[in-house]
Design an enzyme around this catalytic site. Structure first.
Site, PDB file in Angstrom:
ATOM      1  CB  CYS A 104      -0.890   0.326   1.323  1.00 50.35           C
ATOM      2  SG  CYS A 104      -1.850  -1.313   1.518  1.00 50.35           S
ATOM      3  CG  HIS A 122      -5.845  -0.876   2.653  1.00 50.47           C
ATOM      4  ND1 HIS A 122      -7.296  -0.508   2.062  1.00 50.47           N
ATOM      5  CD2 HIS A 122      -5.438  -1.938   2.370  1.00 50.47           C
ATOM      6  CE1 HIS A 122      -7.439  -1.601   1.173  1.00 50.47           C
ATOM      7  NE2 HIS A 122      -6.164  -2.320   1.265  1.00 50.47           N
ATOM      8  CG  HIS A 124      -8.822  -6.230   2.947  1.00 53.26           C
ATOM      9  ND1 HIS A 124      -8.056  -7.284   2.660  1.00 53.26           N
ATOM     10  CD2 HIS A 124      -8.086  -5.065   2.452  1.00 53.26           C
ATOM     11  CE1 HIS A 124      -7.063  -6.847   1.751  1.00 53.26           C
ATOM     12  NE2 HIS A 124      -7.358  -5.429   1.661  1.00 53.26           N
ATOM     13  CD  GLU A 148     -25.523  12.921  15.991  1.00 47.47           C
ATOM     14  OE1 GLU A 148     -24.785  13.531  17.043  1.00 47.47           O
ATOM     15  OE2 GLU A 148     -26.447  13.239  15.635  1.00 47.47           O
ATOM     16  CG  HIS A 204      -9.253  -4.071  -2.226  1.00 46.36           C
ATOM     17  ND1 HIS A 204      -8.111  -4.077  -3.148  1.00 46.36           N
ATOM     18  CD2 HIS A 204      -8.769  -4.161  -1.157  1.00 46.36           C
ATOM     19  CE1 HIS A 204      -7.115  -4.040  -2.436  1.00 46.36           C
ATOM     20  NE2 HIS A 204      -7.146  -3.882  -1.301  1.00 46.36           N
TER      21      HIS A 204
END
Length: 244
Positions: A104, A122, A124, A148, A204
């Protein structure tokens, strides 16, 4: 490309008794995210930028078992902007055999350079994935209002917080076979949607950023809540935007 630091200097970058040190925080946060189901099966990750140093979890490892000595440290000022296949500059590379930097990395750099973020997460998350499957295939973004938890999300991920009546919009990009190949799609979506606090990747997961790790974590949690309730609303055929 490794730096000219001595072994002792490089190791000192990840050695600290301070629980707020990035090397310690990444380990703690990955354990928390594992319990939420966000980083299971070695997927997902987090990067924290502190000053001119970027701390990075390794790729393809059990995220709940990461230790500070497994953390990569990179200078924020790279010889060239990280992109798929490019060579990185490192201040510290873990000595444990088999560890490699997060796939990443160039996507985290999108958040650092395009939003001046201090952290990027990141996940999943199944809620994120399911949402991208329930929305129309032609949809290039997710919108929701009158919830909210929108109040915990910031404009562009780093600006002022949204209000209850505001409409949150998060772009959706298509997945690729290799993680790094999402870099350009993510950057293009960030340019097209400057107020978006995150990027959804169809089938993803999601990338979320913030000024600090606390803000990135808060927004990741608020967004995941909103993704989950949006899935339930779509299944119940309730509109996502408007006074429901």
């Amino acid at each position: 490309m490794a730096s000219g630091l001595t072994h002792e200097q490089a190791e000192a970058l990840v050695q600290s008794h301070d629980p707020e040190h990035p090397a310690n925080l990444i380990c703690d946060l990955c354990r928390d995210f594992y319990k939420l189901g966000w980083v299971t099966g070695t997927g997902g990750g987090i990067s924290i930028r502190k000053g001119e140093h970027v701390y990075l979890a390794p790729s393809g490892v059990q995220k709940e078992r990461i230790k500070p000595e497994h953390i990569f440290v990179l200078p924020f000022a790279q010889s060239s902007l990280p992109k798929p296949g490019s060579q990185r500059d490192f201040l510290r590379i873990p000595s444990k055999e088999g560890l490699k930097e997060s796939a990443c990395t160039p996507l985290f750099w999108n958040a650092f350079t395009m939003r001046n973020a201090g952290a990027c997460i990141h996940t999943h998350s199944q809620h994120a994935v399911m949402l991208t499957l329930l929305l129309p295939r032609e949809a290039d973004s997710f919108k929701i209002s009158h919830q909210e938890m929108i109040k915990g999300v910031r404009l562009g991920g780093v600006g002022k917080t949204l209000r209850f009546f505001d409409t949150l919009e998060v772009p959706i990009i298509e997945n690729t076979a290799d993680e790094e190949d999402l870099t350009e799609g993510m950057a293009a979506a960030m340019e097209k949607f400057p107020d978006a606090p995150a990027i959804l990747v169809r089938r993803h997961g999601v990338y979320v950023w913030g000024n600090t790790w606390e803000q990135a974590k808060t927004q990741a949690e608020c967004l995941d809540y909103l993704f989950e309730i949006a899935v339930k609303m779509l299944l119940a055929k309730l509109p996502l935007v408007g006074d429901n």
